[in-house]
Design a protein around this motif. Structure first.
Motif, short mmCIF file in Angstrom:
data_model
loop_
_atom_site.label_atom_id
_atom_site.label_comp_id
_atom_site.label_asym_id
_atom_site.label_seq_id
_atom_site.Cartn_x
_atom_site.Cartn_y
_atom_site.Cartn_z
N MET A 148 14.70 1.92 0.18
CA MET A 148 14.89 1.94 1.63
C MET A 148 13.71 1.26 2.33
SD MET A 148 15.57 5.12 4.23
CE MET A 148 16.98 5.59 3.28
N ILE A 149 12.50 1.50 1.84
CA ILE A 149 11.33 0.83 2.43
C ILE A 149 11.45 -0.68 2.24
CG2 ILE A 149 8.82 0.51 2.28
CD1 ILE A 149 8.67 3.53 1.50
N TYR A 150 11.81 -1.12 1.02
CA TYR A 150 12.01 -2.55 0.79
C TYR A 150 13.03 -3.12 1.78
CZ TYR A 150 9.84 -2.14 -3.94
OH TYR A 150 8.99 -1.93 -5.01
N ASN A 151 14.16 -2.43 1.93
CA ASN A 151 15.21 -2.92 2.82
C ASN A 151 14.76 -2.93 4.28
OD1 ASN A 151 17.06 -3.47 0.79
ND2 ASN A 151 17.95 -1.42 0.87
N ASP A 152 14.01 -1.91 4.69
CA ASP A 152 13.50 -1.87 6.07
C ASP A 152 12.53 -3.02 6.32
OD1 ASP A 152 15.04 0.38 6.53
OD2 ASP A 152 13.35 1.79 6.46
N ILE A 153 11.72 -3.35 5.32
CA ILE A 153 10.79 -4.49 5.46
C ILE A 153 11.57 -5.80 5.53
CG2 ILE A 153 9.02 -5.84 4.24
CD1 ILE A 153 7.84 -3.08 3.35
N VAL A 160 8.30 9.96 1.43
CA VAL A 160 7.71 8.76 0.84
C VAL A 160 7.63 7.70 1.93
CG1 VAL A 160 8.00 6.92 -0.86
CG2 VAL A 160 8.50 9.29 -1.50
N LEU A 161 6.39 7.28 2.22
CA LEU A 161 6.15 6.28 3.27
C LEU A 161 5.57 4.98 2.73
CD1 LEU A 161 4.63 8.57 6.04
CD2 LEU A 161 6.95 7.61 5.93
N GLY A 162 5.20 4.97 1.45
CA GLY A 162 4.63 3.76 0.88
C GLY A 162 4.75 3.77 -0.63
N ALA A 163 4.61 2.58 -1.21
CA ALA A 163 4.68 2.45 -2.66
C ALA A 163 3.93 1.20 -3.08
CB ALA A 163 6.14 2.37 -3.13
N CYS A 220 -7.92 -4.66 -12.81
CA CYS A 220 -6.86 -3.83 -12.27
C CYS A 220 -6.19 -4.62 -11.15
CB CYS A 220 -7.44 -2.52 -11.73
SG CYS A 220 -6.19 -1.27 -11.36
N VAL A 221 -4.86 -4.60 -11.11
CA VAL A 221 -4.12 -5.41 -10.14
C VAL A 221 -3.21 -4.52 -9.30
CG1 VAL A 221 -2.62 -7.41 -9.82
CG2 VAL A 221 -4.16 -7.32 -11.81
N LEU A 222 -3.21 -4.78 -8.00
CA LEU A 222 -2.31 -4.10 -7.06
C LEU A 222 -1.19 -5.08 -6.73
CD1 LEU A 222 -1.82 -1.65 -5.10
CD2 LEU A 222 -3.04 -3.01 -3.38
N HIS A 223 0.06 -4.66 -6.97
CA HIS A 223 1.23 -5.50 -6.71
C HIS A 223 2.15 -4.80 -5.71
CE1 HIS A 223 0.51 -7.62 -10.62
NE2 HIS A 223 0.23 -6.42 -11.07
N THR A 224 2.79 -5.58 -4.88
CA THR A 224 3.93 -5.14 -4.06
C THR A 224 3.63 -3.88 -3.26
OG1 THR A 224 5.24 -5.98 -5.92
CG2 THR A 224 6.46 -4.98 -4.13
N LEU A 225 2.51 -3.88 -2.56
CA LEU A 225 2.17 -2.77 -1.67
C LEU A 225 3.11 -2.79 -0.48
CD1 LEU A 225 0.46 -0.44 -0.54
CD2 LEU A 225 -1.14 -2.18 0.32
N VAL A 226 3.80 -1.69 -0.24
CA VAL A 226 4.71 -1.58 0.90
C VAL A 226 4.45 -0.27 1.64
CG1 VAL A 226 6.56 -3.01 -0.06
CG2 VAL A 226 6.57 -0.56 -0.50
N ILE A 227 4.47 -0.39 2.96
CA ILE A 227 4.41 0.78 3.84
C ILE A 227 5.64 0.69 4.74
CG2 ILE A 227 3.13 1.97 5.67
CD1 ILE A 227 1.70 2.00 2.92
N SER A 228 6.33 1.79 4.89
CA SER A 228 7.53 1.82 5.73
C SER A 228 7.19 1.31 7.13
CB SER A 228 8.06 3.24 5.83
OG SER A 228 9.10 3.30 6.77
N TYR A 234 -1.96 3.85 6.77
CA TYR A 234 -1.44 4.12 5.42
C TYR A 234 -1.71 2.97 4.44
CZ TYR A 234 1.06 8.20 7.24
OH TYR A 234 1.38 9.41 7.81
N GLY A 235 -1.65 1.74 4.92
CA GLY A 235 -1.93 0.60 4.04
C GLY A 235 -3.36 0.66 3.53
#
Length: 172
Positions: free
Chosen positions: A16-21, A62-65, A89-97, A105-106
């Motif tokens: 849902m977060i992906y779709n909202d973005i 859930v507000l982020g992933a 260490c790598v951070l990928h695909t950070l999303v916040i609603s 939150y980010g």
């Protein structure tokens, strides 16, 4: 605010977060550089949950992933990193609603990523973002991530991406 490893029951919330973005970008409210149906998708989250490297931010819901792992994408290998090490260490695909945007939150998620990396003795942090994503670039800059290069590439199936590579070393 709670950070934890994602579970299969989080899949619908992450999608849902992906779709909202994607909707926000399609309506001109955000500029991320992603494309609906190409990246990120439900499959992106599902595969990451199965690998055990998807994490979520919960604050009542859930507000982020984001994906946190040691996997460097292929365009990283010829980049002019300041720190050459195997302790990456790598951070990928950070999303916040989008409904939680502007509430810190980010930044909190990136701080979690840094703590997680430190706990796993991985001092070299790497992140990438689309050059069009000026909001993410600004946030990373304020958090002392250094842009080390911009690489033109096809990224996650999206053609014509200028991928900004960023790094921060926790030992510096």
């Amino acid at each position: 605010m709670l950070f934890r490893e994602a579970e299969r029951t989080d899949l619908d919330s992450i999608e849902m977060i992906y779709n909202d973005i994607h909707t926000a970008e399609e309506n001109g409210l955000k500029t991320i550089g992603w494309m609906r149906g190409i990246y990120p998708t439900r499959k992106t989250a599902e595969e990451s949950i199965l690998r055990g490297d998807m994490f979520v931010l919960e604050d009542g819901e859930v507000l982020g992933a984001a994906i946190i792992n040691r996997t460097q994408v292929d365009v990283y290998y010829n980049a002019p990193w300041e720190h050459e090490t195997d302790s990456v260490c790598v951070l990928h695909t950070l999303v916040i609603s989008p409904k939680a945007a502007g509430k810190g939150y980010g930044r909190a998620f990136v701080e979690f990523y840094e703590r997680w990396a430190k706990e796993h003795d991985l001092p070299e942090l790497r992140i990438d973002t689309n050059a069009r994503n000026t909001a993410a670039r600004a946030m990373y800059g304020k958090m002392r991530y250094k842009e080390i290069g911009i690489v033109p590439t096809e990224f996650n199936g999206i053609p014509g991406v200028d991928l900004v590579l960023l790094e921060k070393n926790l030992a510096d």
